[in-house]
Scaffold this active site. Structure first.
Site, short mmCIF file in Angstrom:
data_model
loop_
_atom_site.label_atom_id
_atom_site.label_comp_id
_atom_site.label_asym_id
_atom_site.label_seq_id
_atom_site.Cartn_x
_atom_site.Cartn_y
_atom_site.Cartn_z
N ASP A 50 42.04 31.83 32.80
CA ASP A 50 41.02 31.68 31.77
C ASP A 50 41.57 31.87 30.35
O ASP A 50 42.59 32.52 30.13
CB ASP A 50 39.85 32.62 32.01
CG ASP A 50 40.27 34.08 32.17
OD1 ASP A 50 41.41 34.33 32.63
OD2 ASP A 50 39.47 34.98 31.85
N GLU A 104 39.73 36.66 34.27
CA GLU A 104 40.31 37.99 34.01
C GLU A 104 39.75 38.63 32.75
O GLU A 104 39.63 39.84 32.66
CB GLU A 104 41.84 37.87 33.88
CG GLU A 104 42.58 39.20 33.84
CD GLU A 104 42.60 39.86 32.46
OE1 GLU A 104 42.54 41.10 32.39
OE2 GLU A 104 42.66 39.12 31.46
#
Length: 406
Positions: free
Chosen positions: A94, A152
Site C-alpha cells: 500500500d 500496512e
C-alpha cells in the site's frame, strides 16, 4: 564455523543468486517503476494485486489471492528430496495519501497518493526474489513462501487480516522475514536489531460532550474546552507516573478540535492521539488506565465523553536466534562492511502480528544514494536509489536457499 562442504555450498549459492539477480535487475526496476507510478491506498490495492498475479502467472508460480483483502500468498517448492523447512518472506503493497514532488518519468499518476514509504520497492524486490528462487528450485528442498500484504499503513493492519484469513493454512513456516527501506543507509547495505525493535501502536479518539453556550456565561454551560484541555494534561501523567519507568512509552495527541468562537464554547470537542509501548503487558495496563482518566476528568467538569480505541498494532519483535542466523547470512552474502545495526524506534509495524505467532526477523535495507539523498520516509520527495532493489531481492533469495535443507 560452518563445515567446508557447507561453506562451499554457501559460496555456490551466492554466485548463482548474484548471476540470476543481475540478469533480471532491469525487470525488477521495471516492476518498481510501474508500482511507483500507480500507487494505491490501504485496502484498495486491486490493481497492484492484479499486476503481481499476472507476473506470477507468467512465471508459473502458484498462488492464492484475496487473502485478508487483496493479499496474495505465492510459493515455490524445492525439487530436491528431503522435505526441508518452510521459509516465509513478506512485502507490503500500500501507498500513502501524499502528493509526490519528485520530477521523474515514473512519478505517481494518481494525484495525492504516492509510495512515500518504499512499499513499491518491497513488492518489486519480493517479485524479483520469487523469480530467482523459482529459477533455482532444483537446488533446494523445502518451501519458500512469498506474502504480498495489503494495508500496512492503516489499522487494523493487513498482516492481522491475512493471518485471520488463514494465509498459512496450508503451510507452517519455520520463520518469517520482512525487510524495510531505510533512508539512513546507502543502497547496498542492510541493518539488523534484535528483540523488541518497534513499539506497539494504539489510536485514541475522544469526544468530550456538554452543553455549550456563551463564553461570558460559563456558569450556565459545561466548558468542554476546559475539560478537554485537562484531559490532555492528565493523560500526559500516564507516561510520567503510571508506567514502569524501565519501559519506554510515548503518548502524543496531534488533534484537538474545539470548533467554537471567541465567545462561544462548543458542545463538543474532539481529541485524537497515539499510544506507543515497547512492552505488551505495559500496553494492556495503559489501555485500561487511559479510559478511566478520561472519564473521571470529563465528569469533574460536568461533561460526558465517547472513547474509541480500536485494536492497534503489537510490538514488532526480531527473535534472537532467527535474527542472528539471518545477520550471519547477510554478512556472508554482502561482506562485513555491508551489514550494520539500526536503532530501536517508537515507530510501529503491523509485522508485529507475525512476530506474535512465528519466529521472525525484521531488518532494514539502505536506499540512499552516494550523496545520502533520498528524502525522508512519508515525505513528498522520498525516492530510493534503484540499486537497492538488487540487494533487497538477491539477499532475500540467498537467505531462502541457505536456510532450507539441500
Amino acid at each position: 564455523m560452518p563445515k567446508v562442504t557447507d561453506r562451499m555450498e554457501m559460496v555456490n549459492n551466492a554466485v548463482m543468486i548474484r548471476k540470476e539477480s543481475e540478469k533480471i535487475f532491469t525487470e525488477i526496476v521495471g516492476h518498481y517503476r510501474y508500482l511507483h507510478q500507480h500507487p494505491e491506498l490501504s485496502y484498495k490495492e486491486e490493481n497492484t494485486a492484479r499486476y503481481i498475479t499476472e507476473f506470477l502467472d507468467i512465471e508459473k508460480i502458484p498462488y492464492r489471492r484475496n487473502i485478508g483483502g487483496y493479499g496474495i500468498l505465492a510459493w515455490v517448492v524445492g525439487e530436491k528430496e528431503g522435505g526441508g523447512k518452510t521459509a516465509a518472506f513478506v512485502a507490503d503493497m500500500d501507498a500513502l495519501p501524499v502528493h509526490e514532488k519528485n520530477d521523474v518519468p515514473y512519478k505517481s499518476v494518481t494525484d495525492g497518493i504516492m509510495h512515500a514509504c518504499g512499499h513499491d520497492s518491497h513488492t518489486a524486490s519480493l517479485m524479483g526474489t520469487a523469480k530467482i528462487v523459482n529459477s533455482l528450485r532444483s537446488e533446494f528442498s523445502g518451501t519458500v513462501l512469498f506474502v504480498f500484504q495489503p494495508g500496512e499503513e492503516q489499522s487494523p493492519g493487513g498482516a492481522a487480516l491475512m493471518l485471520k484469513d488463514g494465509v498459512f493454512r496450508d503451510f507452517n513456516p519455520d520463520f518469517v522475514i520482512k525487510q524495510h527501506a531505510y533512508v539512513d543507509l546507502p543502497a547496498g547495505m542492510v541493518a539488523f536489531q534484535t528483540g523488541t525493535v518497534m513499539a506497539s501502536a494504539d489510536e485514541i479518539h475522544i469526544k468530550v460532550k456538554g452543553e455549550g453556550g456563551h463564553g461570558a456565561l460559563p456558569h450556565e454551560l459545561n466548558d468542554t474546552v476546559l475539560a478537554a484541555s485537562n484531559i490532555l494534561i492528565a493523560l500526559q501523567q500516564v507516561v510520567s507516573r503510571r508506567r514502569n519507568p524501565f519501559q519506554p512509552m510515548t503518548l502524543s495527541f496531534g488533534k484537538f478540535i474545539a470548533d467554537g468562537a471567541t465567545n462561544v464554547i462548543p458542545s463538543e470537542v474532539v481529541l485524537a492521539g497515539s499510544l506507543r509501548c515497547m512492552d505488551e503487558s505495559e500496553r494492556q495496563k495503559m489501555l485500561g488506565v487511559i479510559p478511566q482518566i478520561i472519564d473521571s476528568v470529563s465528569a469533574a467538569y460536568g461533561c460526558s465523553c465517547e472513547i474509541v480505541m480500536p485494536e492497534g498494532y503489537p510490538c514488532t519483535v526480531s527473535h534472537a536466534a532467527v535474527t542472528e542466523k539471518v545477520r550471519s547470512q547477510a554478512i556472508e552474502f554482502l561482506g562485513e562492511a555491508g551489514v550494520s545495526e539500526y536503532p530501536v524506534r517508537m515507530t510501529a509495524e503491523d509485522f508485529g502480528f507475525f512476530s506474535q505467532q512465528y519466529p521472525c526477523c525484521f531488518y532494514r535495507f539502505g536506499v540512499a544514494n552516494r550523496s545520502g539523498a533520498c528524502g525522508k520516509l512519508h515525505s513528498s520527495n522520498f525516492l530510493i536509489d534503484e540499486k537497492a532493489l538488487l540487494t533487497a531481492s538477491s539477499l532475500f533469495a540467498f537467505i531462502a536457499l541457505d536456510s532450507l535443507e539441500r
